[in-house]
Design a protein around this motif. Structure first.
Motif, short mmCIF file in Angstrom:
data_model
loop_
_atom_site.label_atom_id
_atom_site.label_comp_id
_atom_site.label_asym_id
_atom_site.label_seq_id
_atom_site.Cartn_x
_atom_site.Cartn_y
_atom_site.Cartn_z
N LEU A 1 -10.76 -12.44 2.28
CA LEU A 1 -9.42 -12.07 2.72
C LEU A 1 -9.49 -11.51 4.14
N LYS A 2 -9.76 -12.37 5.09
CA LYS A 2 -10.01 -11.91 6.46
C LYS A 2 -8.76 -11.36 7.14
N THR A 3 -7.60 -11.92 6.82
CA THR A 3 -6.38 -11.48 7.51
C THR A 3 -5.29 -11.02 6.55
N ASP A 4 -5.67 -10.71 5.30
CA ASP A 4 -4.67 -10.32 4.32
C ASP A 4 -4.83 -8.86 3.93
N CYS A 5 -3.77 -8.34 3.31
CA CYS A 5 -3.73 -6.93 2.93
C CYS A 5 -4.10 -6.77 1.46
N LEU A 6 -4.77 -5.67 1.17
CA LEU A 6 -5.26 -5.42 -0.18
C LEU A 6 -4.81 -4.04 -0.63
N GLY A 7 -4.13 -4.00 -1.77
CA GLY A 7 -3.67 -2.73 -2.33
C GLY A 7 -4.34 -2.44 -3.65
N GLY A 8 -4.37 -1.17 -4.01
CA GLY A 8 -5.00 -0.76 -5.26
C GLY A 8 -4.13 0.18 -6.07
N ARG A 9 -4.70 0.65 -7.15
CA ARG A 9 -3.97 1.49 -8.09
C ARG A 9 -3.92 2.94 -7.60
N VAL A 10 -2.76 3.57 -7.78
CA VAL A 10 -2.60 5.00 -7.52
C VAL A 10 -2.33 5.67 -8.85
N ASN B 1 -2.89 3.75 -1.12
CA ASN B 1 -4.10 2.99 -1.44
C ASN B 1 -3.91 1.57 -0.94
N LEU B 2 -4.11 1.40 0.34
CA LEU B 2 -3.79 0.12 0.98
C LEU B 2 -4.74 -0.14 2.13
N VAL B 3 -5.18 -1.40 2.26
CA VAL B 3 -6.06 -1.82 3.35
C VAL B 3 -5.33 -2.88 4.16
N ILE B 4 -5.18 -2.62 5.47
CA ILE B 4 -4.55 -3.56 6.38
C ILE B 4 -5.50 -3.80 7.55
N PRO B 5 -5.92 -5.03 7.80
CA PRO B 5 -6.77 -5.30 8.96
C PRO B 5 -6.09 -4.83 10.24
N ALA B 6 -6.85 -4.17 11.11
CA ALA B 6 -6.29 -3.58 12.33
C ALA B 6 -5.63 -4.63 13.21
N ALA B 7 -6.25 -5.81 13.32
CA ALA B 7 -5.69 -6.86 14.18
C ALA B 7 -4.32 -7.30 13.67
N LEU B 8 -4.18 -7.40 12.35
CA LEU B 8 -2.91 -7.81 11.77
C LEU B 8 -1.84 -6.74 11.98
N LEU B 9 -2.22 -5.48 11.79
CA LEU B 9 -1.27 -4.39 11.98
C LEU B 9 -0.82 -4.30 13.43
N ASN B 10 -1.75 -4.44 14.35
CA ASN B 10 -1.40 -4.37 15.78
C ASN B 10 -0.51 -5.52 16.21
N SER B 11 -0.67 -6.67 15.56
CA SER B 11 0.15 -7.83 15.93
C SER B 11 1.62 -7.62 15.61
N ILE C 1 6.58 0.62 3.69
CA ILE C 1 7.15 -0.58 3.08
C ILE C 1 7.83 -1.44 4.13
N LEU C 2 8.53 -0.80 5.06
CA LEU C 2 9.19 -1.53 6.14
C LEU C 2 8.16 -2.28 6.99
N THR C 3 7.02 -1.64 7.24
CA THR C 3 5.94 -2.29 8.00
C THR C 3 5.34 -3.45 7.22
N LEU C 4 5.13 -3.26 5.92
CA LEU C 4 4.55 -4.32 5.10
C LEU C 4 5.49 -5.53 5.00
N LEU C 5 6.79 -5.27 4.93
CA LEU C 5 7.74 -6.37 4.87
C LEU C 5 7.75 -7.16 6.18
N LYS C 6 7.55 -6.47 7.29
CA LYS C 6 7.44 -7.17 8.57
C LYS C 6 6.20 -8.05 8.59
N LEU C 7 5.09 -7.51 8.08
CA LEU C 7 3.85 -8.30 8.01
C LEU C 7 4.03 -9.50 7.09
N GLU C 8 4.74 -9.30 5.98
CA GLU C 8 4.98 -10.39 5.04
C GLU C 8 5.80 -11.49 5.70
N SER C 9 6.77 -11.11 6.53
CA SER C 9 7.58 -12.10 7.23
C SER C 9 6.77 -12.88 8.27
#
Length: 206
Positions: free
Chosen positions: A22-31, A72-82, A103-111
């Motif tokens: 998962l080189k450019t994808d986000c990974l979430g876990g359990r809280v 509990n979330l992992v976002i690649p820095a390059a993807l977040l900066n983009s 959530i607003l940031t994640l929805l932007k990344l999803e788009s």
């Protein structure tokens, strides 16, 4: 610090990225929630969402951005900066409980085409103090969550917030013109009195 990671938290993140590439994808876990031994009688599972409890699936699976939690979330820095980084318009300020900035940031990344995955074996434990388990806290938390959800939908729609662009300017205009407030709320003649007044006015002209 109120979030404690599982002893194998980092190892499992590394393994999941290595296996799935998962080189450019986000990974979430359990809280999971770490609650005091003594709980109020009115407390129930329906309130866990307000304490960031997150467990939408029992196994590794693709998932929507709205189902994850930044605790509990992992976002690649390059993807977040983009995407311009985290959106701070919904950050908490002072003592308010505004939320949804992540959530607003994640929805932007999803788009932008990012794919999100959930792995329940990647766990953190949210330490909940007894002082937080009060009815007043949950009332405030629920109110701010509703307001945050509304603001987030406005931002996603591309429109500007209703309060800042419609309600507040209108109130400001009324406060600057008190005569308008008087005419808007002054007592009004009923239909019968209005007819009598019209009759008197016509007879006076005659």
């Amino acid at each position: 610090i109120d979030m404690l990671p599982h002893p194998q938290w980092l190892e499992r993140i590394y393994q999941r990225y290595s296996i799935s590439s998962l080189k450019t994808d986000c990974l979430g876990g359990r809280v999971a929630l770490s609650l005091p031994e003594s709980l109020p009688r009115w407390y129930g599972p329906f309130l866990e969402h307000y304490l960031s409890h997150t467990h939408p699936a029992s196994s590794f699976t693709p998932i929507s951005a709205r189902s994850l939690c930044s605790a509990n979330l992992v976002i690649p820095a390059a993807l977040l900066n983009s995407s311009g980084g985290f959106d701070e318009r919904l950050n908490r300020k002072m003592t308010n409980l505004r939320s949804n900035d992540e959530i607003l940031t994640l929805l932007k990344l999803e788009s932008l085409g990012a794919k999100f995955f959930y792995d329940p074996t990647i766990r953190v434990f949210h330490q909940i103090e007894a002082q937080r388990l009060t009815r007043s806290y949950f009332r405030r938390r629920a109110w701010w969550q509703g307001r945050s959800d509304s603001e987030m939908e406005y931002y996603l729609s591309g429109k500007k917030p209703l309060w800042k662009n419609v309600i507040w300017p209108s109130l400001h205009y009324l406060l600057a013109h008190p005569s308008l407030v008087y005419f808007a709320f002054r007592p009004c003649r009923g239909p019968r009195k209005y007819r009598d007044w019209e009759t008197d006015r016509k007879s006076t002209r005659l």
